[in-house]
Design an enzyme around this catalytic site. Structure first.
Site, PDB file in Angstrom:
ATOM      1  NE  ARG A   1      -2.720  -1.644   2.935  1.00 56.18           N
ATOM      2  CZ  ARG A   1      -3.086  -1.720   4.763  1.00 56.18           C
ATOM      3  NH1 ARG A   1      -4.344  -0.947   4.856  1.00 56.18           N
ATOM      4  NH2 ARG A   1      -2.421  -3.010   5.090  1.00 56.18           N
TER       5      ARG A   1
ATOM      6  CB  THR B   1       1.335 -11.665  13.965  1.00 60.95           C
ATOM      7  OG1 THR B   1       0.362 -11.748  14.002  1.00 60.95           O
ATOM      8  CG2 THR B   1       1.447  -9.451  12.838  1.00 60.95           C
TER       9      THR B   1
END
Length: 468
Positions: A15, A78
């Site tokens: 992004r 994660t």
């Protein structure tokens, strides 16, 4: 208690729409991962493991050998990222900080407070939280009384959970061995198909462990930078922090909103910084200075009582009580002693001026060694480059160099020597000598009138020819 840290820096950051790896984008002059690295070091981490993936070599090149690295080849969440550090840290006793490399606004003081709470309560995990009026996009912290029961990612929230305002910032303290034991139980049966680190919290609670939440009052610490909008937001918060720090340390910022000071800049008390000033890199400024307006200073050392206005200094040293500008350019290697003056439209490059020397206007001094109390007149130039090589000009103490003098390097001007204005010097000038290097002036009586008369006739003939 031994403190360790795991920095999660493996995400690509699509992004950001950039060729630069995400955590290397700068906030206030330092890559985001650099801010995070400093935070965990200030929190006294004894071992710091950086989890890298995309752009691994670039991150390693920036952080260097002090960090330890593990590679997350596939981006599987994660929890998966943290497990990559197990081979290095899994057998260690102590507390491990887990923090994302794109959270540059988390402060060391906050981490210290988390560690204190974590230790005092015997928690298996302590989560850094924040309370947002609009928590959309963040994982929600679900509490049971004073302890944290679980963390639910936005995509997996029930309507009741989505209404919770306390959010997870993504920064944690864990009992190290319990962390890796719990990670082995994490599954990826969720909307993203990823291994969430947050699932460790529920595993701890199921085993009867204590999980604490430390709620920060500084909402900026919750910012994770995933795009340029968040990067600009983080930059704004960081600038406010930096400016506030300098204000509290006795620096006057006439207009903080129009002053840009990077994270590693140091400024002494009673220095005044005027609007439009940019202070970058490892710049150090002393006390009682006046900087700006519109000064651009990078990686330079400035003494006490210095004035710099409307000027640029890059990798320069400016001694006490010196003045620079307006509109001067001190390029790398410029060094001024005490009480020097570099005035308007003067450029220095790899040149040193000893105490009391002055270059007041419209001059270029490059590759030069200038002694004490030297005066270099308007328009003087050290001619240092022959198209192939650079050469040095040396000017002794108390010398005088007149206006519009060309010093053709390599050349030496001795102590107390005097170079007459308009001279082009190609040979050394011994100490105490006066040097003139220009043709003798010749006046031709009445010759100016002859030139004008000749020009007038020529003009009239041209006009007559055109009319015919």
């Amino acid at each position: 208690m031994k403190v360790m840290a795991i920095v999660l820096a493996a995400g690509q950051g699509k992004r950001m729409k950039s060729k630069l790896y995400k955590v290397l984008h700068q906030v206030s002059g330092k890559p985001m991962v650099g801010h995070v690295w400093n935070t965990v070091k200030e929190a006294r981490s004894e071992r710091t493991v950086v989890v890298v993936g995309h752009g691994a070599e670039a991150v390693k090149g920036y952080l260097g050998d002090e960090a330890e690295y593990v590679l997350q080849e596939q981006q599987l969440g994660t929890g998966h990222a943290v497990r990559q550090a197990e081979a290095l840290l899994g057998s260690e006793e102590g507390t491990t900080i887990v923090i994302c490399g794109d959270t540059p606004l988390v402060r060391a003081e906050t981490i210290q407070s988390m560690l204190e709470l974590h230790s005092a309560t015997g928690a298996a995990a302590t989560v850094l939280t924040a309370s947002f009026d609009n928590p959309t996009g963040y994982g929600r912290v679900i509490r049971g009384g004073d302890v944290v029961e679980r963390i639910v990612e936005q995509k997996d929230c029930s309507p009741e959970e989505a209404a919770v305002k306390e959010i997870n910032t993504g920064t944690y303290c864990f009992d190290n061995k319990k962390l890796f034991a719990a990670l082995a139980q994490v599954k990826n049966d969720n909307a993203q198909g990823e291994f969430y680190l947050t699932d460790v919290i529920g595993i701890f609670r199921g085993a009867g462990e204590v999980v604490q939440g430390y709620c920060t009052s500084d909402l900026a610490e919750a910012i994770g930078v995933n795009d340029r909008v968040a990067l600009a937001e983080a930059e704004g918060y960081m600038r406010q922090r930096i400016n506030r720090k300098h204000l509290l340390e006795g620096v006057t910022l006439i207009d903080a909103a129009s002053t840009y000071i990077e994270a590693d800049v140091r400024i002494g008390s009673d220095t005044i910084v005027y609007p439009g000033t940019v202070l970058r890199g490892s710049t150090v400024i002393g006390e009682d200075c006046v900087i700006g307006p519109n000064a651009d200073i990078q990686d330079s050392v400035i003494g006490n009582g210095v004035t710099v206005k409307y000027s640029v200094a890059d990798q320069a040293v400016i001694g006490n009580e010196s003045s620079v500008g307006p509109y001067a350019n001190l390029r790398p290697g410029s060094k001024l002693g005490v009480g020097c003056k570099v005035g308007d439209f003067v450029e220095l490059k790899n040149a040193s001026l000893d105490d009391g020397s002055k270059v007041s206007h419209l001059s270029y001094v490059g590759d030069a060694k200038v002694g004490k109390d030297v005066n270099i007149g308007c328009g003087a130039i050290t001619v240092n480059y022959d198209g192939y090589n650079k050469f040095v000009t040396e000017i002794g103490d108390n010398a005088f160099v007149g206006s519009n003098v060309n010093l053709i390097a390599p050349v030496k001007i001795g102590d107390g020597a005097y170079v007459v204005a308009g001279s082009t010097i190609t040979h050394d000038v011994p100490a105490g000598d006066l040097s003139i290097a220009r043709e003798r002036q010749v006046n031709k009586p009445g010759y100016a009138d002859k030139i004008r008369a000749r020009a007038k006739v020529k003009k009239e003939n041209a006009k007559k020819a055109k009319s015919e």
